[in-house]
Design an enzyme around this catalytic site. Structure first.
Site, PDB file in Angstrom:
ATOM      1  N   GLY A 193     -45.783 -18.156 -72.620  1.00  0.00           N
ATOM      2  CA  GLY A 193     -44.664 -18.693 -71.852  1.00  0.00           C
ATOM      3  C   GLY A 193     -44.908 -18.614 -70.352  1.00  0.00           C
ATOM      4  N   ASP A 194     -45.500 -17.517 -69.905  1.00  0.00           N
ATOM      5  CA  ASP A 194     -45.823 -17.361 -68.484  1.00  0.00           C
ATOM      6  C   ASP A 194     -46.869 -18.398 -68.071  1.00  0.00           C
ATOM      7  OD1 ASP A 194     -44.241 -15.039 -68.752  1.00  0.00           O
ATOM      8  OD2 ASP A 194     -46.012 -13.889 -69.339  1.00  0.00           O
TER       9      ASP A 194
END
Length: 299
Positions: free
Chosen positions: A250-251
């Site tokens: 996600g990052d």
């Protein structure tokens, strides 16, 4: 300038054990140590994609020194605040038939330390971007996100928020430039089960109506959706590949989106680059590299 904030960074000690059992000695067959934390991951992937950033947050003790060293080694400007009490946490991630995590507590952060962090943010202005992500440890005020957003109101900086539930919803009135929930987090906020990309779109629009300018929703194997501030809606299935490790995916998606937008000014390209960066990290035991992202974009 792009800055990231990680409130509670860690050293992630990742090991594999063939047959993990409690109450006996277990020997590792693989081990690796990485700097951990959502903002740090964003900064490292940005660097891998050719974009400089500055990492902010709180560190303490010998573990904090090692985190700063490894972040700087990755080519990131490590501008952390070193606090006096405690030590930065070590998170043990044990991979066996099942995956087990033991997460440390982190240092004690004082009100003066918080003020020092806020002061570092005062340099941000129009054209700059701040990424604030992850949970807020118990030693910090629960309204840290709102304090940061209020502090930067009117300065013209773009603020990206990647957080869960109330942390995310409470900042929407400050009109963050980008929010990046996944479909489960978005569904939890609105009390809905969002399984398909079509399910996601109306709730992403609802979050936009509550204040977010752009809403990027990652959906693991289902791909993702972007509802952009210009009214455009983009959706895509996931890239093809075998998931090795989803930590940091996600990052990486956030980093890829910011890199794509900086390079082209196109929301569509930024969306595609974000999804491919997330997939590239998920398909390997390291964070996404430029070559890996471009290979997936070529699909």
């Amino acid at each position: 300038m792009i800055c990231t904030v990680t409130f509670n960074p860690s050293l992630d000690y990742i090991v594999r054990v063939d047959d993990m059992r409690l109450g006996v000695i277990n020997r590792t067959v693989y081990e690796r140590i990485l700097p951990g934390g959502k903002g740090i991951n964003v900064s490292i992937v940005l660097g891998n994609l050719g974009h400089k950033s500055r990492a902010l947050g709180f560190l303490a003790g010998f573990t904090g020194n090692e985190i700063a060293r490894r972040v700087a080694q990755a080519g990131v400007d490590a501008d952390f605040i070193h606090v006096e009490k405690g030590m930065s946490r070590i998170n043990a991630k044990i991979k066996s038939a099942e995956e087990t995590e033991l997460n440390g507590m982190g240092p004690e952060v004082t009100a003066a330390d918080v003020d020092a962090l806020l002061a570092k943010l005062d340099v941000l202005a129009a054209g700059d971007t701040l990424v604030v992500s992850g949970s807020v440890p118990a030693c910090l005020p629960s309204d840290m996100y709102e304090r940061i957003m209020a502090r930067l109101t009117g300065r013209g900086a773009r603020i990206v928020v990647d957080a869960e539930r109330d942390l995310l919803r409470r900042v929407l009135p400050y009109q963050p430039f980008l929010v990046k929930p996944n479909n489960i987090e978005l569904g939890d906020i609105y009390g809905a089960a969002l399984k398909t990309r079509a399910d996601v779109v109306p709730y992403a629009r609802r979050m936009q109506q509550e204040g977010a300018r752009n809403v990027l929703v990652s959906m693991a194997g289902e791909g993702g959706v972007l509802v952009a501030e210009d009214g455009s809606v983009y959706e895509s299935p996931a890239a093809r590949g075998t998931v090795v490790n989803s930590v940091g995916a996600g990052d990486s998606c956030v980093a890829g989106f910011l890199a794509g937008l900086a390079e082209t000014g196109s929301y569509e390209t930024a969306f595609r680059m974000g999804l491919c960066a997330g997939s590239a990290s998920a398909f390997s035991d390291h964070l996404a590299t430029r070559d890996e992202v471009e290979q997936l974009m070529a699909q």
